[in-house]
Design an enzyme around this catalytic site. Structure first.
Site, PDB file in Angstrom:
ATOM      1  N   GLY A 184      12.354  -9.777  -4.762  1.00 13.37           N
ATOM      2  CA  GLY A 184      11.931  -8.737  -5.697  1.00 13.37           C
ATOM      3  C   GLY A 184      12.965  -7.693  -6.064  1.00 13.37           C
ATOM      4  O   GLY A 184      12.976  -7.190  -7.183  1.00 13.37           O
ATOM      5  N   GLU A 210      14.062  -1.826  -1.499  1.00 11.07           N
ATOM      6  CA  GLU A 210      12.904  -2.646  -1.866  1.00 11.07           C
ATOM      7  C   GLU A 210      12.555  -2.441  -3.335  1.00 11.07           C
ATOM      8  O   GLU A 210      12.854  -1.379  -3.892  1.00 11.07           O
ATOM      9  CB  GLU A 210      11.692  -2.210  -1.037  1.00 11.07           C
ATOM     10  CG  GLU A 210      11.399  -3.074   0.170  1.00 11.07           C
ATOM     11  CD  GLU A 210      10.827  -4.435  -0.176  1.00 11.07           C
ATOM     12  OE1 GLU A 210      11.061  -4.945  -1.281  1.00 11.07           O
ATOM     13  OE2 GLU A 210      10.137  -5.003   0.687  1.00 11.07           O
ATOM     14  N   ASP A 211      11.899  -3.402  -3.935  1.00 11.63           N
ATOM     15  CA  ASP A 211      11.369  -3.193  -5.284  1.00 11.63           C
ATOM     16  C   ASP A 211      10.063  -2.399  -5.220  1.00 11.63           C
ATOM     17  O   ASP A 211       9.819  -1.533  -6.039  1.00 11.63           O
ATOM     18  CB  ASP A 211      11.159  -4.530  -6.017  1.00 11.63           C
ATOM     19  CG  ASP A 211      10.292  -5.505  -5.230  1.00 11.63           C
ATOM     20  OD1 ASP A 211      10.211  -5.390  -3.982  1.00 11.63           O
ATOM     21  OD2 ASP A 211       9.687  -6.397  -5.848  1.00 11.63           O
ATOM     22  N   ASP A 223       4.015  -1.451  -0.837  1.00 11.33           N
ATOM     23  CA  ASP A 223       2.591  -1.591  -1.132  1.00 11.33           C
ATOM     24  C   ASP A 223       1.820  -1.167   0.125  1.00 11.33           C
ATOM     25  O   ASP A 223       1.606   0.021   0.341  1.00 11.33           O
ATOM     26  CB  ASP A 223       2.382  -3.078  -1.472  1.00 11.33           C
ATOM     27  CG  ASP A 223       1.217  -3.323  -2.402  1.00 11.33           C
ATOM     28  OD1 ASP A 223       0.145  -2.792  -2.129  1.00 11.33           O
ATOM     29  OD2 ASP A 223       1.383  -4.064  -3.387  1.00 11.33           O
ATOM     30  N   ASP A 250       6.934 -10.156  -9.301  1.00 11.65           N
ATOM     31  CA  ASP A 250       6.407 -11.407  -9.852  1.00 11.65           C
ATOM     32  C   ASP A 250       4.899 -11.537  -9.738  1.00 11.65           C
ATOM     33  O   ASP A 250       4.240 -10.873  -8.945  1.00 11.65           O
ATOM     34  CB  ASP A 250       7.030 -12.600  -9.119  1.00 11.65           C
ATOM     35  CG  ASP A 250       6.444 -12.779  -7.717  1.00 11.65           C
ATOM     36  OD1 ASP A 250       6.485 -11.822  -6.920  1.00 11.65           O
ATOM     37  OD2 ASP A 250       5.913 -13.876  -7.435  1.00 11.65           O
ATOM     38  N   LYS A 285       3.371   2.522  -3.946  1.00 16.66           N
ATOM     39  CA  LYS A 285       1.924   2.544  -4.181  1.00 16.66           C
ATOM     40  C   LYS A 285       1.259   3.269  -3.024  1.00 16.66           C
ATOM     41  O   LYS A 285       0.764   2.636  -2.078  1.00 16.66           O
ATOM     42  CB  LYS A 285       1.419   1.094  -4.186  1.00 16.66           C
ATOM     43  CG  LYS A 285       1.020   0.556  -5.536  1.00 16.66           C
ATOM     44  CD  LYS A 285       0.275  -0.750  -5.301  1.00 16.66           C
ATOM     45  CE  LYS A 285       0.590  -1.766  -6.347  1.00 16.66           C
ATOM     46  NZ  LYS A 285      -0.077  -3.052  -6.074  1.00 16.66           N
TER      47      LYS A 285
HETATM   48  C1  PRP Z   1       6.734  -7.991  -2.182  1.00 13.42           C
HETATM   49  C2  PRP Z   1       7.723  -6.845  -2.302  1.00 13.42           C
HETATM   50  C3  PRP Z   1       7.775  -6.284  -0.917  1.00 13.42           C
HETATM   51  C4  PRP Z   1       6.379  -6.525  -0.387  1.00 13.42           C
HETATM   52  C5  PRP Z   1       5.589  -5.263  -0.487  1.00 13.42           C
HETATM   53  O1  PRP Z   1       7.413  -9.100  -1.718  1.00 13.42           O
HETATM   54  O2  PRP Z   1       8.997  -7.286  -2.725  1.00 13.42           O
HETATM   55  O3  PRP Z   1       8.708  -6.940  -0.109  1.00 13.42           O
HETATM   56  O4  PRP Z   1       5.779  -7.533  -1.220  1.00 13.42           O
HETATM   57  O5  PRP Z   1       4.311  -5.432   0.050  1.00 13.42           O
HETATM   58  P1  PRP Z   1       3.832  -4.719   1.390  1.00 13.42           P
HETATM   59  O6  PRP Z   1       4.284  -3.271   1.345  1.00 13.42           O
HETATM   60  O7  PRP Z   1       2.326  -4.839   1.273  1.00 13.42           O
HETATM   61  O8  PRP Z   1       4.373  -5.442   2.570  1.00 13.42           O
HETATM   62  P2  PRP Z   1       6.880 -10.607  -1.860  1.00 13.42           P
HETATM   63  O9  PRP Z   1       6.403 -11.057  -0.512  1.00 13.42           O
HETATM   64  O10 PRP Z   1       5.925 -10.690  -3.018  1.00 13.42           O
HETATM   65  O11 PRP Z   1       8.210 -11.428  -2.176  1.00 13.42           O
HETATM   66  P3  PRP Z   1       9.311 -11.246  -3.330  1.00 13.42           P
HETATM   67  O12 PRP Z   1      10.219 -10.090  -2.907  1.00 13.42           O
HETATM   68  O13 PRP Z   1      10.017 -12.556  -3.335  1.00 13.42           O
HETATM   69  O14 PRP Z   1       8.605 -10.952  -4.639  1.00 13.42           O
END
Ligand code: PRP
Length: 178
Positions: free
Chosen positions: A46, A101-102, A105, A161, A133
């Site tokens: 991400g 991080e992107d 959450d 994504d 968030k």
């Molecule tokens: C997404 C995002 C963070 C994580 C956030 O990654 O990049 O790493 O989820 O969520 P959280 O705070 O609830 O842990 P994802 O697993 O979708 O993989 P990606 O980076 O390949 O998109």
């Protein structure tokens, strides 16, 4: 041009640019004067677009590295069981590290990675996320540099994504319901 599948824009292309410039300036000011290059670590996949934009706004010497982690869950909510799929190329021991991080959450992914990184004895460890968030947080973590707070909606674009798609949108938006 706007994508037909997007119902609402959360962070426009212009706002993305403004926020990244501001983050770069804050990070530059914070680290000015460190004696070795800053080590900027992006969590894949991400963060790749944000990383590319952010490092060009940080005006001190730095190196970059990447780590891929995956969290197992039902696919929409991370389970907190984080596995390292691809580790860093270099040691962070004794280094000033900025983890990027992107989106934060629930906070589970970042929380696990922060713990993992602390165990590798960096000189300092700070965190940066483009999107935050607060309404979805389940694990309390410290975010040192934050781009934008967004509501508790499923965001795509600017690296984020849905089923691996939409990462190339230059803004952050919400998908239309099916
Ligand atoms: C997404 C995002 C963070 C994580 C956030 O990654 O990049 O790493 O989820 O969520 P959280 O705070 O609830 O842990 P994802 O697993 O979708 O993989 P990606 O980076 O390949 O998109």
């Amino acid at each position: 041009m706007e994508n037909q599948k997007i119902t609402k824009i959360l962070v426009s292309e212009e706002e993305v640019r403004e926020r990244v410039v501001r983050l770069g300036a804050d990070i530059t000011a914070y680290y000015r004067g460190i004696n070795k290059e800053l080590m900027v670590i992006g969590l894949l996949r991400g963060s790749f677009i944000f990383m590319a934009d952010l490092v060009r706004q940080i005006k001190i010497p730095l190196i970059v590295d990447f780590m891929t982690v995956s969290s197992y869950g039902d696919g929409t909510i991370s389970s907190g069981d984080v596995k390292v799929v691809m580790d860093l190329d270099s040691s962070i021991e004794g280094r000033d590290v900025l983890l990027v991080e992107d989106i934060v959450d629930t906070g589970r992914t970042f929380s696990k990675v922060i713990k993992m990184m602390h165990n590798r004895n960096p000189r300092s460890l700070k965190t940066c996320t483009f999107l935050n968030k607060p309404g979805a947080r389940l694990v309390d973590i410290q975010i040192d540099f934050c781009g934008v707070d967004i509501p508790n909606e499923f965001a795509v674009g600017y690296g984020l994504d849905y089923a691996q798609g939409y990462r190339n949108l230059p803004y952050v938006g919400v998908l239309k319901p099916n």
